[in-house]
Scaffold this motif. Structure first.
Motif, short mmCIF file in Angstrom:
data_model
loop_
_atom_site.label_atom_id
_atom_site.label_comp_id
_atom_site.label_asym_id
_atom_site.label_seq_id
_atom_site.Cartn_x
_atom_site.Cartn_y
_atom_site.Cartn_z
N HIS A 141 53.69 50.69 -5.50
CA HIS A 141 54.19 50.73 -4.15
C HIS A 141 54.26 52.20 -4.15
O HIS A 141 53.36 52.51 -3.12
N THR A 142 54.46 53.07 -5.20
CA THR A 142 54.68 54.44 -4.96
C THR A 142 53.29 55.08 -4.49
O THR A 142 53.49 56.61 -4.44
N ASN A 143 51.73 54.77 -4.78
CA ASN A 143 50.60 55.19 -5.40
C ASN A 143 50.41 55.39 -3.69
O ASN A 143 49.08 56.14 -3.56
N THR A 144 51.04 54.79 -2.99
CA THR A 144 50.67 54.11 -1.53
C THR A 144 49.85 55.66 -0.81
O THR A 144 48.99 56.19 -0.26
N PRO A 145 51.30 56.28 -0.91
CA PRO A 145 51.28 58.26 -0.42
C PRO A 145 50.45 58.65 -1.05
O PRO A 145 49.25 59.69 0.10
N ARG A 146 49.93 59.10 -2.00
CA ARG A 146 48.95 59.34 -3.16
C ARG A 146 47.38 58.77 -2.39
O ARG A 146 47.05 60.13 -2.57
N VAL A 147 47.03 57.92 -2.39
CA VAL A 147 46.37 56.80 -2.01
C VAL A 147 45.37 57.81 -0.74
O VAL A 147 44.56 58.27 -0.45
N ALA A 148 46.61 57.47 0.10
CA ALA A 148 46.68 58.03 1.31
C ALA A 148 46.36 59.52 1.74
O ALA A 148 45.17 60.43 2.55
N GLY A 149 47.25 60.63 0.92
CA GLY A 149 46.38 61.71 0.45
C GLY A 149 45.41 62.14 0.26
O GLY A 149 44.88 63.54 -0.19
N SER A 171 46.09 48.06 -9.97
CA SER A 171 46.88 48.24 -8.94
C SER A 171 45.98 48.81 -7.07
O SER A 171 46.31 48.55 -6.15
N ILE A 172 45.49 49.27 -7.32
CA ILE A 172 44.97 50.44 -6.12
C ILE A 172 43.17 49.27 -5.23
O ILE A 172 43.30 48.67 -4.41
N SER A 173 42.94 48.89 -6.58
CA SER A 173 42.17 47.39 -6.60
C SER A 173 42.50 45.68 -5.63
O SER A 173 41.85 45.18 -4.78
N ARG A 174 43.66 45.83 -6.21
CA ARG A 174 44.58 44.67 -5.68
C ARG A 174 44.80 44.97 -4.06
O ARG A 174 44.96 44.15 -3.63
N MET A 175 45.76 45.85 -3.95
CA MET A 175 46.06 46.15 -2.20
C MET A 175 44.52 46.43 -2.02
O MET A 175 44.75 46.21 -0.46
N ILE A 176 43.47 46.79 -2.01
CA ILE A 176 42.29 46.88 -1.08
C ILE A 176 42.08 45.37 -0.86
O ILE A 176 41.66 44.47 -0.22
N ARG A 177 41.93 44.52 -1.88
CA ARG A 177 41.97 43.14 -1.35
C ARG A 177 42.91 42.05 -0.99
O ARG A 177 42.75 41.88 0.30
N ARG A 178 44.42 42.71 -0.94
CA ARG A 178 45.07 42.11 -0.13
C ARG A 178 45.30 42.79 1.53
O ARG A 178 46.16 42.29 2.36
N LEU A 179 44.88 44.00 1.53
CA LEU A 179 44.86 44.51 2.90
C LEU A 179 43.71 44.18 3.34
O LEU A 179 43.69 44.65 4.82
N ASN A 180 43.02 43.56 3.42
CA ASN A 180 41.24 42.89 3.88
C ASN A 180 40.76 44.40 4.20
O ASN A 180 40.12 44.16 5.33
N VAL A 181 40.61 45.72 2.98
CA VAL A 181 40.03 46.63 3.98
C VAL A 181 38.57 46.39 2.71
O VAL A 181 38.35 45.88 1.42
N GLU A 182 37.62 46.91 3.00
CA GLU A 182 35.95 47.40 1.87
C GLU A 182 36.63 48.34 0.90
O GLU A 182 35.51 47.64 0.05
N ASN A 183 36.83 49.54 1.50
CA ASN A 183 37.12 50.01 0.22
C ASN A 183 38.03 51.61 -0.06
O ASN A 183 39.15 51.29 1.14
N ARG A 184 38.11 51.87 -0.80
CA ARG A 184 39.22 53.49 -0.79
C ARG A 184 39.76 54.14 0.73
O ARG A 184 40.87 54.50 0.36
N ILE A 199 46.94 53.32 5.74
CA ILE A 199 48.05 53.41 4.89
C ILE A 199 48.51 55.02 5.62
O ILE A 199 49.42 55.40 6.00
N TRP A 200 47.49 56.07 6.13
CA TRP A 200 47.58 57.58 6.57
C TRP A 200 47.82 56.79 8.06
O TRP A 200 49.23 57.12 8.62
N ASP A 201 47.33 55.74 8.87
CA ASP A 201 47.76 55.57 10.31
C ASP A 201 49.15 55.02 10.12
O ASP A 201 49.54 55.35 11.16
#
Length: 66
Positions: A9-17, A38-51, A58-60
């Protein structure tokens, strides 16, 4: 060693950055493939199309004004 969901879960701020998978992996002592999945799972779970959409979501959320 398998990283648990709390650690990943700590990936999220790094991805947003805008951090790369390699950068996230090095900072967390994980393999690139672990971060990638992990990032692929987050993309599927949050129903977004890409990174990029994931990073924006995440940023918002982090910078939301009350």
């Amino acid at each position: 060693m398998r990283a648990g969901p709390n650690r990943l879960h700590t990936n999220t701020p790094r991805v947003a950055g805008g951090a790369s998978n390699a950068h996230i992996a090095a900072r967390m002592y994980l393999s690139d493939s672990t971060v990638r999945s992990s990032i692929s799972r987050m993309i599927r779970r949050l129903n977004v199309e890409n990174r990029v959409q994931l990073a924006k979501l995440i940023w918002d959320k982090v910078h939301r004004r009350p």
